[in-house]
Motif scaffolding. Sequence first.
Motif, PDB file in Angstrom:
ATOM      1  N   VAL A  83       0.855  -1.185   0.000  1.00 54.51           N
ATOM      2  CA  VAL A  83       0.000   0.000   0.000  1.00 54.51           C
ATOM      3  C   VAL A  83       0.893   1.238   0.000  1.00 54.51           C
ATOM      4  O   VAL A  83       2.068   1.169   0.356  1.00 54.51           O
ATOM      5  CB  VAL A  83      -0.955   0.017   1.221  1.00 54.51           C
ATOM      6  CG1 VAL A  83      -1.916  -1.167   1.173  1.00 54.51           C
ATOM      7  CG2 VAL A  83      -0.194   0.034   2.527  1.00 54.51           C
ATOM      8  N   SER A  84       0.330   2.368  -0.397  1.00 50.67           N
ATOM      9  CA  SER A  84       1.120   3.609  -0.425  1.00 50.67           C
ATOM     10  C   SER A  84       0.307   4.781   0.135  1.00 50.67           C
ATOM     11  O   SER A  84      -0.080   5.681  -0.600  1.00 50.67           O
ATOM     12  CB  SER A  84       1.577   3.919  -1.856  1.00 50.67           C
ATOM     13  OG  SER A  84       0.462   4.053  -2.722  1.00 50.67           O
ATOM     14  N   PRO A  85       0.032   4.762   1.429  1.00 52.89           N
ATOM     15  CA  PRO A  85      -0.746   5.870   2.000  1.00 52.89           C
ATOM     16  C   PRO A  85       0.018   7.193   1.916  1.00 52.89           C
ATOM     17  O   PRO A  85       1.223   7.240   2.139  1.00 52.89           O
ATOM     18  CB  PRO A  85      -0.964   5.448   3.451  1.00 52.89           C
ATOM     19  CG  PRO A  85       0.113   4.467   3.739  1.00 52.89           C
ATOM     20  CD  PRO A  85       0.439   3.796   2.444  1.00 52.89           C
ATOM     21  N   ARG A  86      -0.702   8.242   1.577  1.00 54.22           N
ATOM     22  CA  ARG A  86      -0.098   9.581   1.493  1.00 54.22           C
ATOM     23  C   ARG A  86       0.493   9.981   2.852  1.00 54.22           C
ATOM     24  O   ARG A  86       1.569  10.546   2.925  1.00 54.22           O
ATOM     25  CB  ARG A  86      -1.156  10.590   1.055  1.00 54.22           C
ATOM     26  CG  ARG A  86      -0.634  11.992   0.850  1.00 54.22           C
ATOM     27  CD  ARG A  86      -1.744  12.950   0.452  1.00 54.22           C
ATOM     28  NE  ARG A  86      -2.591  12.447  -0.601  1.00 54.22           N
ATOM     29  CZ  ARG A  86      -2.426  12.701  -1.907  1.00 54.22           C
ATOM     30  NH1 ARG A  86      -1.445  13.479  -2.293  1.00 54.22           N
ATOM     31  NH2 ARG A  86      -3.249  12.208  -2.803  1.00 54.22           N
ATOM     32  N   GLU A  87      -0.227   9.668   3.919  1.00 52.20           N
ATOM     33  CA  GLU A  87       0.235   9.966   5.279  1.00 52.20           C
ATOM     34  C   GLU A  87       0.783   8.677   5.900  1.00 52.20           C
ATOM     35  O   GLU A  87       0.140   8.057   6.744  1.00 52.20           O
ATOM     36  CB  GLU A  87      -0.910  10.510   6.119  1.00 52.20           C
ATOM     37  CG  GLU A  87      -1.498  11.807   5.590  1.00 52.20           C
ATOM     38  CD  GLU A  87      -2.721  12.198   6.376  1.00 52.20           C
ATOM     39  OE1 GLU A  87      -2.551  12.885   7.411  1.00 52.20           O
ATOM     40  OE2 GLU A  87      -3.829  11.808   5.975  1.00 52.20           O
ATOM     41  N   LYS A  88       1.975   8.306   5.469  1.00 47.65           N
ATOM     42  CA  LYS A  88       2.550   7.018   5.848  1.00 47.65           C
ATOM     43  C   LYS A  88       2.717   6.869   7.363  1.00 47.65           C
ATOM     44  O   LYS A  88       2.354   5.838   7.928  1.00 47.65           O
ATOM     45  CB  LYS A  88       3.887   6.818   5.132  1.00 47.65           C
ATOM     46  CG  LYS A  88       4.437   5.449   5.323  1.00 47.65           C
ATOM     47  CD  LYS A  88       5.591   5.046   4.405  1.00 47.65           C
ATOM     48  CE  LYS A  88       6.548   6.075   3.994  1.00 47.65           C
ATOM     49  NZ  LYS A  88       7.710   5.516   3.279  1.00 47.65           N
ATOM     50  N   GLN A  89       3.250   7.874   8.029  1.00 48.90           N
ATOM     51  CA  GLN A  89       3.480   7.761   9.464  1.00 48.90           C
ATOM     52  C   GLN A  89       2.166   7.657  10.237  1.00 48.90           C
ATOM     53  O   GLN A  89       2.036   6.866  11.164  1.00 48.90           O
ATOM     54  CB  GLN A  89       4.320   8.928   9.991  1.00 48.90           C
ATOM     55  CG  GLN A  89       4.793   8.728  11.427  1.00 48.90           C
ATOM     56  CD  GLN A  89       5.639   7.468  11.586  1.00 48.90           C
ATOM     57  OE1 GLN A  89       6.638   7.278  10.913  1.00 48.90           O
ATOM     58  NE2 GLN A  89       5.228   6.573  12.483  1.00 48.90           N
ATOM     59  N   ARG A  90       1.162   8.420   9.834  1.00 48.23           N
ATOM     60  CA  ARG A  90      -0.152   8.336  10.494  1.00 48.23           C
ATOM     61  C   ARG A  90      -0.763   6.958  10.274  1.00 48.23           C
ATOM     62  O   ARG A  90      -1.390   6.383  11.168  1.00 48.23           O
ATOM     63  CB  ARG A  90      -1.091   9.433   9.988  1.00 48.23           C
ATOM     64  CG  ARG A  90      -2.399   9.510  10.769  1.00 48.23           C
ATOM     65  CD  ARG A  90      -3.231  10.730  10.385  1.00 48.23           C
ATOM     66  NE  ARG A  90      -3.910  10.589   9.117  1.00 48.23           N
ATOM     67  CZ  ARG A  90      -5.113  10.020   8.961  1.00 48.23           C
ATOM     68  NH1 ARG A  90      -5.764   9.542   9.996  1.00 48.23           N
ATOM     69  NH2 ARG A  90      -5.663   9.961   7.762  1.00 48.23           N
ATOM     70  N   PHE A  91      -0.550   6.387   9.083  1.00 43.90           N
ATOM     71  CA  PHE A  91      -1.040   5.040   8.782  1.00 43.90           C
ATOM     72  C   PHE A  91      -0.385   4.016   9.716  1.00 43.90           C
ATOM     73  O   PHE A  91      -1.068   3.191  10.327  1.00 43.90           O
ATOM     74  CB  PHE A  91      -0.740   4.697   7.320  1.00 43.90           C
ATOM     75  CG  PHE A  91      -1.243   3.355   6.878  1.00 43.90           C
ATOM     76  CD1 PHE A  91      -2.492   3.222   6.296  1.00 43.90           C
ATOM     77  CD2 PHE A  91      -0.458   2.217   7.027  1.00 43.90           C
ATOM     78  CE1 PHE A  91      -2.959   1.980   5.881  1.00 43.90           C
ATOM     79  CE2 PHE A  91      -0.908   0.979   6.615  1.00 43.90           C
ATOM     80  CZ  PHE A  91      -2.168   0.854   6.043  1.00 43.90           C
ATOM     81  N   VAL A  92       0.946   4.083   9.832  1.00 46.96           N
ATOM     82  CA  VAL A  92       1.670   3.148  10.698  1.00 46.96           C
ATOM     83  C   VAL A  92       1.241   3.333  12.155  1.00 46.96           C
ATOM     84  O   VAL A  92       1.018   2.341  12.874  1.00 46.96           O
ATOM     85  CB  VAL A  92       3.199   3.309  10.531  1.00 46.96           C
ATOM     86  CG1 VAL A  92       3.957   2.505  11.581  1.00 46.96           C
ATOM     87  CG2 VAL A  92       3.629   2.893   9.130  1.00 46.96           C
ATOM     88  N   ASP A  93       1.106   4.578  12.599  1.00 48.92           N
ATOM     89  CA  ASP A  93       0.671   4.839  13.975  1.00 48.92           C
ATOM     90  C   ASP A  93      -0.728   4.266  14.222  1.00 48.92           C
ATOM     91  O   ASP A  93      -0.991   3.677  15.277  1.00 48.92           O
ATOM     92  CB  ASP A  93       0.685   6.333  14.278  1.00 48.92           C
ATOM     93  CG  ASP A  93       2.086   6.921  14.318  1.00 48.92           C
ATOM     94  OD1 ASP A  93       3.066   6.136  14.405  1.00 48.92           O
ATOM     95  OD2 ASP A  93       2.202   8.163  14.245  1.00 48.92           O
ATOM     96  N   SER A  94      -1.620   4.440  13.264  1.00 50.35           N
ATOM     97  CA  SER A  94      -2.972   3.912  13.391  1.00 50.35           C
ATOM     98  C   SER A  94      -2.957   2.384  13.433  1.00 50.35           C
ATOM     99  O   SER A  94      -3.691   1.765  14.213  1.00 50.35           O
ATOM    100  CB  SER A  94      -3.827   4.404  12.226  1.00 50.35           C
ATOM    101  OG  SER A  94      -5.154   3.993  12.363  1.00 50.35           O
ATOM    102  N   LEU A  95      -2.106   1.783  12.623  1.00 58.09           N
ATOM    103  CA  LEU A  95      -1.971   0.324  12.625  1.00 58.09           C
ATOM    104  C   LEU A  95      -1.423  -0.167  13.962  1.00 58.09           C
ATOM    105  O   LEU A  95      -1.929  -1.132  14.536  1.00 58.09           O
ATOM    106  CB  LEU A  95      -1.071  -0.118  11.471  1.00 58.09           C
ATOM    107  CG  LEU A  95      -0.995  -1.608  11.188  1.00 58.09           C
ATOM    108  CD1 LEU A  95      -2.355  -2.169  10.825  1.00 58.09           C
ATOM    109  CD2 LEU A  95      -0.006  -1.868  10.058  1.00 58.09           C
ATOM    110  N   ARG A  96      -0.410   0.523  14.467  1.00 49.71           N
ATOM    111  CA  ARG A  96       0.164   0.162  15.780  1.00 49.71           C
ATOM    112  C   ARG A  96      -0.874   0.267  16.888  1.00 49.71           C
ATOM    113  O   ARG A  96      -0.915  -0.557  17.805  1.00 49.71           O
ATOM    114  CB  ARG A  96       1.334   1.079  16.123  1.00 49.71           C
ATOM    115  CG  ARG A  96       2.627   0.679  15.534  1.00 49.71           C
ATOM    116  CD  ARG A  96       3.697   1.627  16.046  1.00 49.71           C
ATOM    117  NE  ARG A  96       5.013   1.204  15.622  1.00 49.71           N
ATOM    118  CZ  ARG A  96       6.008   2.023  15.395  1.00 49.71           C
ATOM    119  NH1 ARG A  96       5.849   3.325  15.560  1.00 49.71           N
ATOM    120  NH2 ARG A  96       7.177   1.568  15.028  1.00 49.71           N
ATOM    121  N   GLN A  97      -1.699   1.294  16.837  1.00 50.68           N
ATOM    122  CA  GLN A  97      -2.722   1.488  17.853  1.00 50.68           C
ATOM    123  C   GLN A  97      -3.725   0.336  17.836  1.00 50.68           C
ATOM    124  O   GLN A  97      -4.157  -0.131  18.883  1.00 50.68           O
ATOM    125  CB  GLN A  97      -3.442   2.818  17.614  1.00 50.68           C
ATOM    126  CG  GLN A  97      -4.489   3.148  18.642  1.00 50.68           C
ATOM    127  CD  GLN A  97      -5.185   4.462  18.337  1.00 50.68           C
ATOM    128  OE1 GLN A  97      -5.113   4.986  17.223  1.00 50.68           O
ATOM    129  NE2 GLN A  97      -5.879   5.002  19.321  1.00 50.68           N
TER     130      GLN A  97
END
Length: 146
Positions: free
Chosen positions: A122-136
Amino acid sequence: MAQSRAFFTSRVDAWLFAIGPIAGLAAASVALPLALQSHAGLDVAVAAAVVLLTLLLPLWLLLDTNYTMTEDELRVRSGPFRWRIALGDVREVSPSRSWISSPALSLDRLRIRYGAGRSILVSPREKQRFVDSLRQRCPAVLVTGF
């Protein structure tokens, strides 16, 4: 505590905007002359449908590739294609620059490994927010390469 949905659009590399028109012109330059030479209405209709699909599918992918995280799943949407990944199955997320076909419109990608040896890019525009959301949502996920 209930978590809300998190919605992410795909990052889009600029060179992808050239692929759609080039593919359409290539299809038209081959299909239409052949169809017009045959003088058969069905051949012209088939050629027109091929050219139309060649133009519309890339446009659909460009306009409708996104990722939604709910409380229990990752929903990936790319044009007519859909994936639903249970967040409980997600094992690892890492950066990738793979050219493998995927619901990612940029080469700045994330590889998500899930289930029994499966993965998706996947290539989310907001990569860090995506990873943070996944971690949460998946505290046990292994995040590497960041």
